[in-house]
Design an enzyme around this catalytic site. Structure first.
Site, PDB file in Angstrom:
ATOM      1  N   GLU A 116     -11.157  -0.733 -34.169  1.00  0.00           N
ATOM      2  CA  GLU A 116     -10.670  -0.367 -35.675  1.00  0.00           C
ATOM      3  C   GLU A 116      -9.250  -0.393 -35.529  1.00  0.00           C
ATOM      4  OE1 GLU A 116     -12.713   1.270 -33.530  1.00  0.00           O
ATOM      5  OE2 GLU A 116     -14.233   2.622 -34.752  1.00  0.00           O
ATOM      6  N   GLY A 155      -3.305 -29.202 -20.423  1.00  0.00           N
ATOM      7  CA  GLY A 155      -4.782 -29.095 -20.358  1.00  0.00           C
ATOM      8  C   GLY A 155      -5.539 -29.078 -21.791  1.00  0.00           C
ATOM      9  N   CYS A 181      -6.154  -7.368 -28.182  1.00  0.00           N
ATOM     10  CA  CYS A 181      -7.013  -6.920 -27.179  1.00  0.00           C
ATOM     11  C   CYS A 181      -7.597  -8.180 -26.121  1.00  0.00           C
ATOM     12  CB  CYS A 181      -8.288  -6.227 -27.731  1.00  0.00           C
ATOM     13  SG  CYS A 181      -7.536  -4.716 -28.966  1.00  0.00           S
ATOM     14  N   CYS A 230       2.324 -20.206 -15.546  1.00  0.00           N
ATOM     15  CA  CYS A 230       2.723 -19.532 -17.082  1.00  0.00           C
ATOM     16  C   CYS A 230       4.167 -18.812 -16.751  1.00  0.00           C
ATOM     17  CB  CYS A 230       1.569 -18.817 -17.792  1.00  0.00           C
ATOM     18  SG  CYS A 230       0.402 -19.819 -18.124  1.00  0.00           S
ATOM     19  N   HIS A 255       5.236 -21.962 -27.290  1.00  0.00           N
ATOM     20  CA  HIS A 255       4.986 -20.593 -27.789  1.00  0.00           C
ATOM     21  C   HIS A 255       5.480 -20.440 -29.179  1.00  0.00           C
ATOM     22  CE1 HIS A 255       4.902 -20.346 -23.511  1.00  0.00           C
ATOM     23  NE2 HIS A 255       3.765 -19.717 -23.658  1.00  0.00           N
TER      24      HIS A 255
HETATM   25  N1  GLN Z   1      -5.255 -25.587 -18.762  1.00  0.00           N
HETATM   26  C1  GLN Z   1      -5.035 -24.257 -19.507  1.00  0.00           C
HETATM   27  C2  GLN Z   1      -4.681 -24.660 -20.912  1.00  0.00           C
HETATM   28  O1  GLN Z   1      -3.877 -25.868 -21.073  1.00  0.00           O
HETATM   29  C3  GLN Z   1      -3.932 -23.380 -18.906  1.00  0.00           C
HETATM   30  C4  GLN Z   1      -3.684 -22.453 -19.801  1.00  0.00           C
HETATM   31  C5  GLN Z   1      -2.586 -21.388 -19.239  1.00  0.00           C
HETATM   32  O2  GLN Z   1      -1.915 -21.592 -18.521  1.00  0.00           O
HETATM   33  N2  GLN Z   1      -2.875 -20.103 -19.671  1.00  0.00           N
HETATM   34  O3  GLN Z   1      -4.912 -24.220 -21.907  1.00  0.00           O
HETATM   35 ZN    ZN Z   2       0.406 -21.776 -18.867  1.00  0.00          ZN
END
Ligand code: GLN
Ligand code: ZN
Length: 764
Positions: free
Chosen positions: A17, A441, A525, A652, A703
């Site tokens: 919620e 990817g 979440c 990442c 990002h």
């Molecule tokens: N292969 C994944 C993608 O490209 C890698 C994602 C990630 O590193 N969080 O979405």
């Molecule tokens: Zn990544």
């Protein structure tokens, strides 16, 4: 008589919620009054769930983050949000997320954007907090209205209230100095504000306050140890009883420090390891209470109450009134209620316990100790049956898998030749230019793909229709990449909703909850899958898609897998065997997939280890142990292939200076990492460490929606080329593209290619 209590309860609500209310408010779909009312409703509900305990926590509820709440409580607002005129909650959201809500034509002034506070992980959990900021100008000023209101609100329906705050030393430790200030110099300014707050609690009739100091389970140098003494000697003059709460591990070298602090009680986490109970009892002065965190607040397993009672009863006899019992930490890290899981397999469900069930476990333990086991015998019997069913179930234990793990030998993680030999063989086959280009990817996940996946999952469309739709999306991705001119292609991952869930659903030993949501940050979440049994792979998981994608193009197509360590770190894992064993099982299942991809003609295989760093233990002393089995698992998965097959991995994050040597040991032919935002700071590590294999420092920050221009990319790559031999460099974005839109991705990748052409011409 033992006292039962809780350290904190999930705030998001059984049906998330809070998430929906926040997002609706931010998007201007509802009013601040609505949001505040929902908060109050959730708090009442949460206290109701805990009403059977002797103390309920107050102050654990948060509209975004409890560390940010402390920042407001202590009046430690950064300059950039100080002059704000509107409602305090709007200012709070500005600091949390950069703006309070969708700018509306007539309230732009009130809600306008600022730089959001930095966010980082709360210890080794997947919860993220907003980092407090400190400068030479930092002052503190108590702003207690919010927490006092909560106390009054709680008092309307409950007797025993225990406010929960973060302690001064942990607060300073978690913050970031924005100039050359030594954070500890602020302690003398901070303590009077805590002192004032404790006085106000007393005026509100409060007897006990829980002060969380989890940094006591980490390595502290003498300055920080001293800070603890200073802080609590300052606060000891308050008439309130302070319970210092530690969790997420053992006190170890801080054992004497923690037990000697001049406070009324100490909470320790014994959910994983009971070794410190006796030493703590021996060291704790006889007037102090000891609170034992008996059941894990971080996993979802039902606790074995009978065996806890076996060792707890003698301690209870000895400590009498001085014993308190609770979950190990705040229940923030587990889902709210198992009762929501009506679709889950009955047997597996009987092994689980979410927040509401964990409160009940504590209540039962309290009753068994105070009134005798006989008074709760029925519940203890039910508990026993569930524990036994889990221990002996065929669904948990798979002999074949266990044998296979035992038979792991070191050759399995060993490539046939060294990288320098492999690279020659791979180059002949792959025929790549210098500065080869690739992506990580995923390609954009459109609403259309999402809806097709959903329909297929619900059984609304056939596999044929689903597969046709996915294949047409794969074709679109391939054609775009060919048009742009990329060198090593990907299929785009349209069939994957989540990189862990996708594989978990195809592996034995995993179960998925319907509503097992846990707060990651703010309104976000996650629903971690649950590993309950030995992991095995029934059939190939990705080969069909990879082979189809490869059939569309002459360029090499990457097979794409999630690595064993990431599968482990992003799941709720078993507590009945070491993490390393579960990880080895995962590594074997994924190894089979790697080999099947190779057999099917896939020449480049990427194994993502996005979460490898997250698994690092809190104490540095334990890092090597973790890294050694984690790297071994990656190697088992990756290294069963021929020299000609090129293995990629992806991570990442950019801070891996301190684990560089371990990363090199993974021996992936190519690693792609996130660096674009840190302006290649990562590469500093290469001054001291000669990374032997190939590396693609991410040059396009996925990002943000912004398009990087080719000049920026060229510059970043030139910077990289100062540290890394040219022929070892790849050009790629810094993560997958699934969250971006096609019209953002295309120009960005085009610019990336432009930079590649330029570099190839000028630097060759
Ligand atoms: N292969 C994944 C993608 O490209 C890698 C994602 C990630 O590193 N969080 O979405
Ligand atoms: Zn990544």
């Amino acid at each position: 008589m033992v006292t039962t209590h809780n350290l904190g309860f999930p705030r998001i609500g059984r049906h998330r919620e809070l998430k929906f209310a926040l997002e609706s408010y931010w998007q201007d779909g509802s009013s601040l009054t609505d949001l505040i009312a929902l908060g109050s409703h959730l708090r009442q509900q949460n206290w109701q769930h805990q009403a059977a305990l002797d103390f309920i926590p107050v102050g654990d509820f948060s509209f975004y983050d409890n560390v940010l709440d402390m920042t407001f409580l202590l009046g430690n607002l950064p300059e950039r949000v100080k002059e704000f005129q509107g409602h305090e909650l709007d200012n709070y959201f500005r600091l949390a997320r950069g703006r309070s809500k969708q700018a509306h034509h007539n309230d732009i002034g009130c809600c306008s954007g600022v730089k959001a506070g930095e966010m980082t992980k709360w210890f080794d959990t997947n919860y993220h907090y907003i980092v407090p900021e400190f400068t030479r100008q930092t002052t503190f000023e108590l702003n207690p209205t919010r927490i006092l209101n909560f106390i009054q609100e709680a008092k309307l329906s409950h007797q025993n209230i225990k406010p929960v705050i973060i302690g001064p030393v942990t607060y300073l430790a978690l913050g970031k100095a924005k100039d050359d200030i030594n954070k500890l110099d602020l302690l003398t300014k901070l303590l009077p504000v805590y002192g004032e707050l404790l006085e106000l609690f007393i005026n509100h009739g409060i007897e006990w306050v829980q002060i969380d100091e989890p940094i006591l389970v980490t390595e502290l140098n003498s300055e920080w140890q001293h800070a603890f003494n200073m802080a609590y000697h300052h606060l000891k003059f308050s008439k309130i009883n302070i319970l210092i709460a530690t969790y997420f591990g053992q006190l170890k070298d801080n054992l004497h420090l923690a037990t000697n602090l001049p406070v009324a009680g100490l909470h320790i986490d014994v959910s994983d390891n009971k070794d410190e109970i006796i030493p703590v009892i021996n060291l704790l002065a006889p007037h102090k209470i000891l609170s034992l965190g008996l059941i894990s607040g971080r996993n979802i397993w039902r606790s074995d109450l009978n065996s806890i009672l076996d060792w707890l009863e003698p301690i209870a006899k000895e400590l009498k009134e001085r014993l308190w019992i609770a979950p190990s930490c705040s229940l923030l890290h587990v889902p709210v209620d198992l009762a929501s899981e009506d679709k889950m397999d009955e047997e597996i469900r009987s092994w689980l316990s979410f927040a509401i069930q964990k409160i009940e476990e504590i209540r039962l333990l309290g009753s068994a100790i105070n009134q005798g086991r006989a008074t709760v015998q029925d519940q203890l019997d039910i508990n026993k049956a569930a524990i036994e069913s889990r221990q002996s179930s065929d669904r948990v234990n798979n002999r074949q898998v266990q044998e296979r793990v035992k038979a792991i030998h070191s050759n399995m993680g060993q490539r046939k030749s060294s990288h320098s030999v492999r690279v020659i063989k791979q180059n002949t086959i792959l025929n790549l230019p210098i500065f080869p280009t690739t992506t990580i990817g995923s390609f954009p996940q459109t609403n259309e793909i999402r809806s097709i996946r959903k329909k297929y999952k619900l059984g609304d469309i056939s596999f044929t229709d689903y597969s046709l739709a996915m294949k047409s999306e794969i074709e679109r991705c391939v054609r775009e990449q060919e048009r742009i001119g990329l060198d090593v292609l990907v299929h785009g991952e349209p069939e994957r909703n989540d990189m862990v869930e996708y594989f978990g659903e195809q592996l034995n030993g995993y179960v998925f909850s319907q509503a097992g949501w846990v707060q990651s940050y703010g309104s976000r979440c996650v629903k971690p899958p649950i590993i309950y049994g030995d992991i095995s792979r029934e059939k190939v998981m990705t080969v069909e898609w990879a082979v189809y994608a490869q059939s569309l193009t002459d360029k090499p197509m990457k097979g794409m897998l999630t690595g064993p360590v990431t599968m482990l770190n992003w799941s709720f894992v078993r507590d009945d065997q070491p993490r390393s064993t579960t990880c080895r099982q995962l590594s074997l299942a994924l190894r089979d997939e790697v080999i099947d991809l190779e057999r099917a003609g896939i020449k480049v295989i990427q194994i993502d280890e996005a979460a490898l760093r997250e698994g690092l233990p809190l104490r540095k002393a334990l890092w090597q142990d973790y890294l050694s089995w984690a790297i071994e698992c990656f190697r088992i998965t990756a290294n069963g292939v021929e020299d000609e097959t090129q293995i990629h991995t992806h991570m990442c994050y950019s801070e891996f200076n301190d684990i560089m040597e371990a990363v090199a040991r993974m021996d992936a032919d190519v690693i792609t990492i996130e660096t674009s935002r840190s302006d290649m700071e990562l590469l500093d590590a290469f001054d001291h460490f000669n990374y032997p294999n190939q590396i693609g420092p991410g040059v396009y920050d996925i990002h943000t929606p912004n398009t990087p221009n080719s000049v920026e990319i060229t510059q970043l790559m030139k910077k990289a080329a100062q540290r890394i031999p040219l022929h070892n460099l790849w050009i790629n974005p810094d993560c997958g593209l699934k969250t971006r839109k096609w019209d953002e991705v295309i120009p960005a990748l085009e610019n990336m290619m432009k930079a590649a052409y330029e570099l190839r011409q000028n630097m060759n």
